[in-house]
Design a protein around this motif. Structure first.
Motif, PDB file in Angstrom:
ATOM      1  N   LEU A  80       0.840  -1.197   0.000  1.00 43.15           N
ATOM      2  CA  LEU A  80       0.000   0.000   0.000  1.00 43.15           C
ATOM      3  C   LEU A  80       0.875   1.247   0.000  1.00 43.15           C
ATOM      4  O   LEU A  80       1.992   1.247   0.528  1.00 43.15           O
ATOM      5  N   THR A  81       0.334   2.301  -0.590  1.00 36.74           N
ATOM      6  CA  THR A  81       0.946   3.630  -0.508  1.00 36.74           C
ATOM      7  C   THR A  81      -0.119   4.597   0.002  1.00 36.74           C
ATOM      8  O   THR A  81      -1.229   4.635  -0.534  1.00 36.74           O
ATOM      9  N   ILE A  82       0.209   5.350   1.044  1.00 36.66           N
ATOM     10  CA  ILE A  82      -0.756   6.266   1.659  1.00 36.66           C
ATOM     11  C   ILE A  82      -0.203   7.687   1.604  1.00 36.66           C
ATOM     12  O   ILE A  82       0.937   7.937   2.008  1.00 36.66           O
ATOM     13  N   PHE A  83      -1.019   8.599   1.074  1.00 45.28           N
ATOM     14  CA  PHE A  83      -0.685  10.026   1.106  1.00 45.28           C
ATOM     15  C   PHE A  83      -1.437  10.633   2.291  1.00 45.28           C
ATOM     16  O   PHE A  83      -2.649  10.821   2.237  1.00 45.28           O
ATOM     17  N   ALA A  84      -0.712  10.909   3.355  1.00 45.30           N
ATOM     18  CA  ALA A  84      -1.330  11.347   4.612  1.00 45.30           C
ATOM     19  C   ALA A  84      -1.292  12.861   4.734  1.00 45.30           C
ATOM     20  O   ALA A  84      -0.203  13.454   4.861  1.00 45.30           O
ATOM     21  N   PRO A  85      -2.456  13.536   4.703  1.00 39.72           N
ATOM     22  CA  PRO A  85      -2.474  14.988   4.906  1.00 39.72           C
ATOM     23  C   PRO A  85      -2.175  15.328   6.363  1.00 39.72           C
ATOM     24  O   PRO A  85      -2.680  14.674   7.281  1.00 39.72           O
ATOM     25  N   SER A  86      -1.386  16.346   6.567  1.00 40.56           N
ATOM     26  CA  SER A  86      -1.067  16.780   7.929  1.00 40.56           C
ATOM     27  C   SER A  86      -2.259  17.506   8.537  1.00 40.56           C
ATOM     28  O   SER A  86      -3.227  17.845   7.853  1.00 40.56           O
ATOM     29  N   ASP A  87      -2.191  17.730   9.838  1.00 40.39           N
ATOM     30  CA  ASP A  87      -3.264  18.473  10.511  1.00 40.39           C
ATOM     31  C   ASP A  87      -3.402  19.882   9.934  1.00 40.39           C
ATOM     32  O   ASP A  87      -4.508  20.408   9.803  1.00 40.39           O
ATOM     33  N   SER A  88      -2.281  20.517   9.589  1.00 40.34           N
ATOM     34  CA  SER A  88      -2.348  21.861   9.008  1.00 40.34           C
ATOM     35  C   SER A  88      -3.013  21.839   7.636  1.00 40.34           C
ATOM     36  O   SER A  88      -3.640  22.827   7.225  1.00 40.34           O
ATOM     37  N   ALA A  89      -2.900  20.698   6.921  1.00 36.03           N
ATOM     38  CA  ALA A  89      -3.573  20.576   5.623  1.00 36.03           C
ATOM     39  C   ALA A  89      -5.088  20.609   5.803  1.00 36.03           C
ATOM     40  O   ALA A  89      -5.802  21.263   5.038  1.00 36.03           O
ATOM     41  N   GLU A 108     -15.057   7.843   0.586  1.00 31.30           N
ATOM     42  CA  GLU A 108     -14.369   7.971  -0.700  1.00 31.30           C
ATOM     43  C   GLU A 108     -13.231   8.985  -0.619  1.00 31.30           C
ATOM     44  O   GLU A 108     -12.178   8.788  -1.260  1.00 31.30           O
ATOM     45  N   LEU A 109     -13.406  10.041   0.159  1.00 36.71           N
ATOM     46  CA  LEU A 109     -12.337  11.022   0.319  1.00 36.71           C
ATOM     47  C   LEU A 109     -11.105  10.386   0.945  1.00 36.71           C
ATOM     48  O   LEU A 109      -9.973  10.597   0.480  1.00 36.71           O
ATOM     49  N   VAL A 110     -11.299   9.608   2.009  1.00 38.31           N
ATOM     50  CA  VAL A 110     -10.167   8.942   2.663  1.00 38.31           C
ATOM     51  C   VAL A 110      -9.567   7.898   1.723  1.00 38.31           C
ATOM     52  O   VAL A 110      -8.337   7.778   1.600  1.00 38.31           O
ATOM     53  N   GLN A 111     -10.408   7.136   1.042  1.00 37.88           N
ATOM     54  CA  GLN A 111      -9.922   6.116   0.109  1.00 37.88           C
ATOM     55  C   GLN A 111      -9.103   6.724  -1.021  1.00 37.88           C
ATOM     56  O   GLN A 111      -8.200   6.076  -1.564  1.00 37.88           O
ATOM     57  N   PHE A 112      -9.410   7.963  -1.378  1.00 34.34           N
ATOM     58  CA  PHE A 112      -8.708   8.649  -2.453  1.00 34.34           C
ATOM     59  C   PHE A 112      -7.245   8.896  -2.109  1.00 34.34           C
ATOM     60  O   PHE A 112      -6.422   9.149  -2.993  1.00 34.34           O
ATOM     61  N   HIS A 113      -6.900   8.832  -0.827  1.00 35.06           N
ATOM     62  CA  HIS A 113      -5.523   9.042  -0.391  1.00 35.06           C
ATOM     63  C   HIS A 113      -4.740   7.729  -0.283  1.00 35.06           C
ATOM     64  O   HIS A 113      -3.593   7.738   0.180  1.00 35.06           O
ATOM     65  N   ILE A 114      -5.348   6.627  -0.720  1.00 30.07           N
ATOM     66  CA  ILE A 114      -4.719   5.313  -0.563  1.00 30.07           C
ATOM     67  C   ILE A 114      -4.581   4.640  -1.924  1.00 30.07           C
ATOM     68  O   ILE A 114      -5.560   4.462  -2.649  1.00 30.07           O
ATOM     69  N   VAL A 115      -3.356   4.256  -2.271  1.00 30.71           N
ATOM     70  CA  VAL A 115      -3.062   3.549  -3.521  1.00 30.71           C
ATOM     71  C   VAL A 115      -2.807   2.074  -3.182  1.00 30.71           C
ATOM     72  O   VAL A 115      -1.987   1.788  -2.299  1.00 30.71           O
ATOM     73  N   PRO A 116      -3.495   1.125  -3.839  1.00 31.28           N
ATOM     74  CA  PRO A 116      -3.390  -0.285  -3.452  1.00 31.28           C
ATOM     75  C   PRO A 116      -2.140  -0.994  -3.958  1.00 31.28           C
ATOM     76  O   PRO A 116      -2.164  -2.198  -4.194  1.00 31.28           O
ATOM     77  N   THR A 117      -1.046  -0.257  -4.135  1.00 34.04           N
ATOM     78  CA  THR A 117       0.243  -0.848  -4.481  1.00 34.04           C
ATOM     79  C   THR A 117       1.343  -0.086  -3.748  1.00 34.04           C
ATOM     80  O   THR A 117       1.181   1.099  -3.416  1.00 34.04           O
ATOM     81  N   PHE A 118       2.452  -0.751  -3.512  1.00 36.74           N
ATOM     82  CA  PHE A 118       3.584  -0.114  -2.849  1.00 36.74           C
ATOM     83  C   PHE A 118       4.390   0.668  -3.882  1.00 36.74           C
ATOM     84  O   PHE A 118       4.774   0.135  -4.927  1.00 36.74           O
ATOM     85  N   ILE A 119       4.626   1.944  -3.594  1.00 36.81           N
ATOM     86  CA  ILE A 119       5.429   2.798  -4.477  1.00 36.81           C
ATOM     87  C   ILE A 119       6.562   3.397  -3.650  1.00 36.81           C
ATOM     88  O   ILE A 119       6.310   4.191  -2.736  1.00 36.81           O
ATOM     89  N   SER A 120       7.782   3.020  -3.957  1.00 33.96           N
ATOM     90  CA  SER A 120       8.916   3.594  -3.235  1.00 33.96           C
ATOM     91  C   SER A 120       9.196   4.999  -3.765  1.00 33.96           C
ATOM     92  O   SER A 120       8.685   5.407  -4.818  1.00 33.96           O
ATOM     93  N   ALA A 121      10.019   5.735  -3.055  1.00 33.59           N
ATOM     94  CA  ALA A 121      10.313   7.119  -3.448  1.00 33.59           C
ATOM     95  C   ALA A 121      10.988   7.197  -4.808  1.00 33.59           C
ATOM     96  O   ALA A 121      10.879   8.215  -5.503  1.00 33.59           O
TER      97      ALA A 121
END
Length: 235
Positions: A80-89, A108-121
C-alpha cells in the motif's frame, strides 16, 4: 625415556588441536532458514508515532478504514501507498468542506488518499497516470503524479501539492506526508443535472380547453333553449 614420552604426548596434543581447528574452519556454514513471517503492520500506530496526523487518524477510524488497511497489509503482496495529509492541511480547508459531505463521500475522500500498491520514493517517475486509488481511478477520481528531480507533485484537478516528507517505508508499505488534502473532482464539483422528464403531450377530453368550452356552451344553450321555449308557450 621420560623425555621421549613427553615429546610424543606434546606432539599428539598439537596434532589434535591442529586437526580440530582445520576441520571446524572447513565446515560449511549452516544454510539460512526461512525469513521470519512479517509481523502485523499498524498504520494508526505509525501515524501516531510520527505526529501531525490527528485529523487523518480520526477519519481513518470513523470510516473504519484503519482495520481494513491493516488486514490488506497482512493478506496482499502488492502493498500500500498512503498520502497522509497533515493536521495543518485539514486546517487550511474552507469551512464546511468536510461537514457538508455524506458518509459515503467521506469514505471515498479517505480512500482517495490510498493507492493499493507499494510505491517507493524512487518509483514515482515510472508510474502510470492516473494512479488507481481505493476510491477508483480515471474520470472524476484522477490522481496524477509528476516528478522533477527529487520533488514529487500530486494533482487531482482541484488540488496541487507535493510530497513534503516520508513518514514510513519498508518493502510493503509507504506513507508520505502531503501538505494539502487531496480533493477529488467527483466529490467537490457539481454533478451534471439529471435530464428533465418529458412532458406529457396528450390531454384528456376534459383537459382540452376548446372541447371543455363546447361542453359548457352546449349545456348552457340547451338549458336556455328549453326555458325560452316555455316562455314562448306562455308557461
Amino acid at each position: 625415556m621420560k623425555q621421549q614420552f613427553l615429546f610424543s604426548f606434546s606432539f599428539f596434543i598439537f596434532f589434535l588441536f591442529f586437526y580440530c581447528t582445520t576441520t571446524l574452519a572447513q565446515s560449511p556454514a549452516p544454510a539460512p532458514g526461512p525469513a521470519p513471517p512479517r509481523g502485523p503492520t499498524n498504520v494508526i500506530k505509525i501515524l501516531k508515532k510520527a505526529g501531525q496526523f490527528k485529523t487523518f487518524i480520526r477519519l481513518l477510524k470513523s470510516t473504519q478504514l484503519d482495520s481494513n488497511l491493516n488486514s490488506q497489509l497482512g493478506n496482499t503482496n502488492n502493498g500500500l501507498t498512503i498520502f497522509a495529509p497533515s493536521d495543518s492541511a485539514f486546517s487550511s480547508l474552507k469551512k464546511r468542506t468536510l461537514s457538508s459531505l455524506t458518509g459515503q463521500e467521506m469514505v471515498e475522500l479517505v480512500q482517495f488518499h490510498i493507492v493499493p500498491t507499494f510505491i517507493s520514493a524512487t518509483q514515482f517517475d515510472t508510474v502510470t497516470n492516473p494512479l488507481k486509488t481505493h476510491a477508483g481511478s480515471g474520470g472524476r477520481f484522477q490522481l496524477n503524479v509528476t516528478t522533477s528531480g527529487s520533488s514529487v507533485n500530486i494533482s487531482t484537478g482541484l488540488t496541487n501539492t507535493t510530497i513534503s516528507d516520508t513518514v514510513y517505508t519498508d518493502d510493503h508499505l509507504a506513507i508520505y506526508k502531503v501538505d494539502k488534502v487531496l480533493l477529488p473532482l467527483d466529490i467537490f464539483t457539481p454533478k451534471p443535472p439529471a435530464p428533465a422528464p418529458a412532458l406529457a403531450t396528450t390531454k384528456t377530453k376534459a383537459e382540452t380547453p376548446d372541447e371543455e368550452e363546447d361542453e359548457v356552451h352546449k349545456d348552457t344553450s340547451g338549458a336556455f333553449g328549453g326555458l325560452w321555449g316555455q316562455l314562448q308557450n306562455g308557461v
